[in-house]
Scaffold this active site. Structure first.
Site, PDB file in Angstrom:
ATOM      1  N   CYS A 112      -7.871  -7.623   0.830  1.00  0.00           N
ATOM      2  CA  CYS A 112      -7.861  -6.761   1.999  1.00  0.00           C
ATOM      3  C   CYS A 112      -9.238  -6.578   2.583  1.00  0.00           C
ATOM      4  O   CYS A 112      -9.388  -5.992   3.643  1.00  0.00           O
ATOM      5  CB  CYS A 112      -7.211  -5.431   1.642  1.00  0.00           C
ATOM      6  SG  CYS A 112      -5.481  -5.701   1.242  1.00  0.00           S
ATOM      7  N   THR A 118       0.844  -1.203   0.000  1.00  0.00           N
ATOM      8  CA  THR A 118       0.000   0.000   0.000  1.00  0.00           C
ATOM      9  C   THR A 118       0.875   1.248   0.000  1.00  0.00           C
ATOM     10  O   THR A 118       0.660   2.181  -0.784  1.00  0.00           O
ATOM     11  CB  THR A 118      -0.911  -0.015   1.251  1.00  0.00           C
ATOM     12  OG1 THR A 118      -1.709  -1.205   1.198  1.00  0.00           O
ATOM     13  CG2 THR A 118      -1.807   1.206   1.309  1.00  0.00           C
TER      14      THR A 118
HETATM   15  N1  PLP Z   1      -1.576  -4.595  -4.219  1.00  0.00           N
HETATM   16  C1  PLP Z   1      -2.137  -5.798  -4.354  1.00  0.00           C
HETATM   17  C2  PLP Z   1      -2.382  -6.339  -5.730  1.00  0.00           C
HETATM   18  C3  PLP Z   1      -2.494  -6.535  -3.218  1.00  0.00           C
HETATM   19  O1  PLP Z   1      -3.066  -7.730  -3.374  1.00  0.00           O
HETATM   20  C4  PLP Z   1      -2.246  -5.997  -1.946  1.00  0.00           C
HETATM   21  C5  PLP Z   1      -2.684  -6.720  -0.733  1.00  0.00           C
HETATM   22  O2  PLP Z   1      -3.672  -7.385  -0.712  1.00  0.00           O
HETATM   23  C6  PLP Z   1      -1.633  -4.735  -1.853  1.00  0.00           C
HETATM   24  C7  PLP Z   1      -1.314  -4.063  -3.013  1.00  0.00           C
HETATM   25  C8  PLP Z   1      -1.328  -4.112  -0.531  1.00  0.00           C
HETATM   26  O3  PLP Z   1      -0.170  -4.685   0.016  1.00  0.00           O
HETATM   27  P1  PLP Z   1       0.090  -4.585   1.579  1.00  0.00           P
HETATM   28  O4  PLP Z   1      -0.862  -5.506   2.259  1.00  0.00           O
HETATM   29  O5  PLP Z   1       1.518  -4.996   1.746  1.00  0.00           O
HETATM   30  O6  PLP Z   1      -0.107  -3.148   1.960  1.00  0.00           O
END
Ligand code: PLP
Length: 398
Positions: free
Chosen positions: A321, A73
């Site tokens: 998420c 993120t």
């Molecule tokens: N981008 C994608 C494609 C994801 O699947 C996720 C998490 O589910 C993220 C970004 C976010 O990553 P993080 O959980 O490390 O913030």
């Protein structure tokens, strides 16, 4: 009867490999701030740099171009906001199937935003993309390499060529792709690429942004000047070490062509054989070797997930998420799959701990669940699969 239970939600997060968790714990106990000049600091600094080389190797980048962050993120935010600021970007082009960390961000920045449509398999429509790039505005494109819900892989190399030809910058979110399929930063030709450690069996809360050499990026944080001034804040040394180790292990598996594809393909074929009405979403596109998004039209996804959970199997619907809150999927909306299918889609994602026994237990539980919840003729499979409704349990109309 005993039935194996298991975790089938690796796209939400992959449990850390035991050796990674042990290394993280060791480094945490030892401590050390990479900015300190004494021996402990120098050791911590060396560990961070070793991890940087390993993460860079996973995606064929130069180590100096890897910026450690607090996860996917944050990397998406740093890459997009940082480039908008330094390159005076006027317009973003994004796909409507991006992760919320991109889709929510585009609402929060003061630039024009254009959404490039996707087809019914979730692939970005190339002609529409080319047309959108015919603009005088300074443009930054953000299209993910692989989708977290469907596993669909976009032809980013092709899109990067088109974007560069039109004078635009391009970022790709490779969070789900890295560690599952070969990813090469140089070969893709993108300016920015996002990674997250916990999707490849490293620790949560650590990620990286990979930046094309020489490209200036405005930081989101200010202070100590860590990461060459691009991400101030004391490094998460233990997390970074775990990330490096997980990246190294993932690269070893990719080089040896080890993946869960055979297990995934076998499971997918068995699911479809048992339930002819089931639909694999995104099946017409290249997909990650560990992901199945399967719909049982008319059978609510939350009921399916609860049934599977009761049987001991962790799966999810919607975006990774938002696991835990079953909300409408923006990805399936963008793919126009229709309400009956979108509302019934369940994501099965495999990983390093998945084995034949778990697959077989899962298949039994899934067939059982399908026979209980749907109005289709019951399918008998393995001894564990039963079509008898549980007492007091409502059948859900399709
Ligand atoms: N981008 C994608 C494609 C994801 O699947 C996720 C998490 O589910 C993220 C970004 C976010 O990553 P993080 O959980 O490390 O913030």
């Amino acid at each position: 009867m005993t039935r194996s239970s298991a975790y089938f939600d690796y796209n939400a997060t992959a449990p850390a490999l035991p050796e990674v968790a042990e290394a993280v714990a060791r480094v945490m106990i030892e401590g050390g701030n990479p900015s300190s000049v004494h021996g402990s600091g120098r050791r911590a600094h060396a560990r961070v740099e070793e991890a940087r080389r390993k993460v860079a190797a996973l995606i064929g980048a130069a180590a100096r171009d890897v910026i450690f962050t607090g996860g996917g993120t944050e990397s998406n935010a740093l890459g997009l906001k940082g480039l908008i600021a330094t390159q005076k970007i006027e317009r973003l082009i994004v796909s409507p199937t991006e992760h919320p960390s991109v889709l929510d961000l585009v609402k929060a920045v003061d630039v024009d935003v254009a959404f490039v449509p996707v087809d019914s398999d979730g692939l970005v429509e190339r002609d529409a993309f080319c047309t959108l790039l015919e603009s005088d505005q300074k443009t930054l494109v953000s299209i993910m390499l692989a989708n977290n819900e469907t596993g669909v892989i976009q032809p980013i190399r092709d899109f990067a060529k088109i974007a560069k030809g039109a004078g635009a910058f391009i970022h790709t979110d490779a969070v789900q792709a890295a560690g599952k399929i070969p990813v090469n930063f140089e070969d893709l030709g993108v300016d920015l690429l996002t990674l997250s450690a916990h999707k490849l069996a490293g620790p949560q809360g650590v990620g990286a942004l990979v930046l094309k050499s020489g490209l200036a990026l405005a930081p989101l944080t200010h202070g100590g000047g860590q990461e060459l001034g691009r991400r101030s804040g004391t490094e998460n040394v233990a997390g970074i070490v775990g990330f490096g180790m997980a990246a190294d292990i993932a690269l070893g598996k990719i080089r040896k062509n080890i993946s869960s594809k055979d297990l995934r393909d076998g499971l997918e074929a068995a699911l479809l054989a048992a339930a002819p009405e089931a639909v694999i979403i995104g099946a017409g596109a290249p997909r990650l070797p560990n992901t199945i998004l399967i719909g049982l039209p008319g059978v609510p996804a939350d009921a399916q997930i609860i049934q599977m959970d009761l049987a001991g199997f962790a799966v999810s619907s919607g975006s990774a998420c938002s696991s835990g809150k079953v909300s409408r999927s923006h990805v399936l909306d963008a793919m126009n799959v229709g309400d009956a299918l979108a509302g019934s889609a369940m994501r099965i994602s495999l990983g390093w701990g998945t084995d034949e026994e778990q697959i077989s237990g899962f298949l039994d539980a899934w067939i059982n669940m399908r026979n209980r919840l749907s109005q289709h003729p019951a399918t008998k499979h393995a001894p564990g699969a039963s079509n008898a409704p549980v007492e007091g349990e409502a059948r859900v109309a399709s």
